[in-house]
Structure formats: C-alpha cells, structure tokens
Write a protein that holds these residues in place. Structure first.
Motif, PDB file in Angstrom:
ATOM      1  N   VAL A   1      42.017  35.107  45.210  1.00 15.72           N
ATOM      2  CA  VAL A   1      42.404  33.985  44.364  1.00 15.72           C
ATOM      3  C   VAL A   1      43.682  34.393  43.662  1.00 15.72           C
ATOM      4  CG1 VAL A   1      41.826  32.480  42.432  1.00 15.72           C
ATOM      5  CG2 VAL A   1      40.002  33.298  43.938  1.00 15.72           C
TER       6      VAL A   1
ATOM      7  N   THR B   1      43.882  30.307  47.422  1.00 12.89           N
ATOM      8  CA  THR B   1      42.581  30.963  47.470  1.00 12.89           C
ATOM      9  C   THR B   1      42.019  30.908  48.883  1.00 12.89           C
ATOM     10  OG1 THR B   1      40.376  31.025  46.464  1.00 12.89           O
ATOM     11  CG2 THR B   1      41.327  28.850  46.832  1.00 12.89           C
TER      12      THR B   1
ATOM     13  N   THR C   1      37.836  29.013  42.075  1.00 16.73           N
ATOM     14  CA  THR C   1      39.196  28.734  41.633  1.00 16.73           C
ATOM     15  C   THR C   1      39.240  27.594  40.629  1.00 16.73           C
ATOM     16  OG1 THR C   1      39.967  29.516  43.783  1.00 16.73           O
ATOM     17  CG2 THR C   1      41.539  28.287  42.435  1.00 16.73           C
TER      18      THR C   1
END
Length: 365
Positions: free
Chosen positions: A272, A159, A196
């Motif tokens: 992500v 991410t 995330t």
C-alpha cells in the motif's frame, strides 16, 4: 474505605460454522477469550468436529448448521464457509436473534450483501465482516501516522496483492463463478481495497474502470494447496486470476488496485503506497516471513526526512473477533449493521461490471 465493585462482563455463548483454515482462527479466538464460552461448532467433516471439539472441550457439535442455530442457545456466531453460503446463513442467524461475523468477502455480490444488511437492521443485531489484514501491526502503525496529520490530505494511493503461485483450489468453489462471485479481486483484492480505504479515512468510491485476465488458471498453472477442498466436476476455472482497477474517490482522489493469484514474479508481494500533500508512506511485505517494511517520507523544518514508525504485533483474526465482540458489548448495534462491508461489495461489483463492459462504471449505479 471501600471501593466500588467492578462491573461483571456477561459471558457470551459463541458458535462457529465452518472449520476450514479461517474457521479455525475464529475457534482459537473465542477459546482464548476469558469472557466467551465456545459452546458449538458446525461442519460437514466429522474429523474436524472431533479434532476442534475435543481440543477446546466444545459440547455442541453439529453437521447441520441450522440445527446448531436452533439448539445451541448462542449469542454470537462466526460464519467461515464458502462465500455463496454467507448470505443464507447470516440471515438465518440474525433472524434467530444472534450477532454475526462472517469471513470476507461478505457475499458473492452486492445484492446478496445488501440482503444481509437488511436482515441485520430488521433483527437489530450486529453484522460484522472479518477483514483481518487491517489488524496487521504495520497497518495499525500507518493508520496512526495518517491520523496524526503528518501526510496531510491524501489524494492518491496504489495498492495490490500479487502471488507467485497461489490459486486456491483449481476446480473447487474458489474458482467457480457462481459460488465464489469472482477470482483474485474478490478473494485477495478486497483485502487491499479495505485496507487502503481504511487508511485513507473511508472516502467513498464513486467509479471504477477495471480489467480482468485469466492466463494461468485455465491452463492448470498457478495452483496452490491453500484452501483446497474436494475437487468438483465441471469447468475447473471460471474466474479471473488477475484484475486491475482505477478507482475514483469522493473529493477527487484516486486509487490503483491490482490483485493476482499467480504471476511471473520472484515472490509474493503486497503493498500500500499513500500520496499526501505533506508526505508519503508505504507498507510492503512478501517473500520470507517477517519481511515487512513501513516507511514514511515528509520534511521536518524544511529538511527532507524519512521516518520509521514503531510497529506493534499483528492482531489478525483474533483482533477482528475481539472487535466484533466489542461491538456486541457496546449496545450500539444499529451502528454496526454491515454497511461498510456492503460498500466494499459494491466496489467489487462495479469493477467486474467495468471489466465486462470495457468502460468506466459508477459504483452503486
């Protein structure tokens, strides 16, 4: 035949401290909520108090935030000031019996954030932090995919948020170590960390190995008009403009996290990517407005399949404020004491400690 009367939702009296861009989003969210009375604003700038006070017919306008807390008879307050002020303001508001939502990052370090959580627990009030990017439509859609089990067990994630040119105010509080607590990792990396971990189901981060760099800011490169306040005297750039981290997760999973305010890339990029035992997924956005992509890869009946989830509207700050108000109205205030945001602060602290030491650091150790 008669019907039972509908339960009346008690109107909440709200105030906002800080009228920069983020504070303006909180003002708009409260003003649009029919169950809230926006009754007070606090800011140092007279023109902002006049502008937003007049726009939303707000009776209470204060340059002194402490006076606002004492006189405005509030139920809830948003704090959208520079990071180093969050802890002091939140503690005062909580002690005054108010429910509090602050802008991210929660505080300039985990020690200050911990004091905020202690104040919330002592007061028995809600403490929330506005991680508005988890309210994006693509994030919500991907969260539904993860929760459905399509991806199986998630064991790895990548991410990041990398800007082409976006240092928010060279020489202002954003780039001073004491007032901001850090640079790109603290400012935008924490968004990607929160997003995330939220998508992965909140695994605990156990250790961090990180590195930081400052190649643009010290040379006066990469500046952005976004978030600029009055330029202060002294050292103009004391923080990093790029940070990378390798994070170990409870249960054996791992995450790569990167953030940069300025970089030699064609356009801004946020992403992500999740890796699961039964499938993978990515969300990515950057460049032109609306350039968002979400894709899921798995198999159906043994056949490789690419899925395109339906993406709803972005919620952003309005949804973050609405969730905060829902927590207040739930009555289960002890469950919302800021602990999750504190865990984010502990991870960021560990990243900076690792970068200074040049070695892996235990989170919270």
């Amino acid at each position: 035949m008669t019907t039972a009367p509908q339960e009346t939702v008690r109107r909440l009296r709200a105030g906002v401290i800080g009228l920069g861009w983020a504070g303006q989003q909180h003002v708009a969210a409260y003003a649009a909520d029919p169950t809230v009375d926006l009754v007070a604003l606090s800011a140092m700038e007279d023109h902002l108090l006049a502008r937003f006070g007049d726009a939303h017919d707000v009776p209470g306008r204060f340059q002194d935030w402490q006076q606002m807390l004492a006189e405005a008879e509030l139920d809830v307050v948003s704090i959208a000031t520079p990071t180093f002020l969050h802890a002091t303001m939140a503690a005062a508001a909580l002690e005054a019996g108010l429910h509090v939502i602050t802008e991210k990052p929660m505080a300039q370090n985990a020690e200050a954030a911990s004091g905020m959580v202690e104040a919330a627990r002592s007061a028995g009030r809600v403490l929330d932090v506005s991680f508005n990017h988890r309210q994006r439509g693509d994030v919500t859609a991907l969260k539904d995919v993860v929760d459905s089990g399509v991806l199986g067990t998630l064991y790895y994630a990548k991410t990041g948020w990398i800007r082409r040119q976006g240092i928010p105010g060279l020489g202002t509080w954003f780039t001073k170590a004491e007032s901001s607590g850090g640079g790109a990792m603290m400012d935008i990396g924490i968004h990607m960390l929160d997003m995330t971990l939220h998508l992965m189901g909140e695994p605990a981060v156990t250790a961090a190995s990180a590195s930081t760099h400052a190649e643009f800011g010290p040379l006066g490169r990469g500046g952005s008009g976004f978030g600029v306040s009055q330029v202060e005297e002294g050292t103009p750039f004391e923080v990093e403009d790029l940070a990378t981290a390798f994070l170990r997760l409870d249960g054996g999973g791992t995450m790569l996290l990167e953030s940069s305010w300025a970089q030699w890339i064609p356009e801004d990029l946020c992403y992500v990517t999740l890796y699961g035992a039964d499938g993978g997924a990515t969300i990515e956005w950057g460049g032109s407005p609306g350039n968002h992509k979400i894709t899921v890869w798995t198999e159906v009946a043994g056949i490789p399949a690419e899925l395109q989830p339906v993406v709803g509207e972005d919620g952003r700050h309005a949804a973050a404020v609405a969730n905060f108000l829902q927590k207040v109205r739930s009555g289960d205030w002890a469950a919302h004491d800021g602990s999750l945001a504190l865990r984010r602060a502990e991870v960021i602290d560990a990243c900076y400690a690792s970068a200074r030491a040049g070695a892996e650091v235990r989170v919270g150790g």
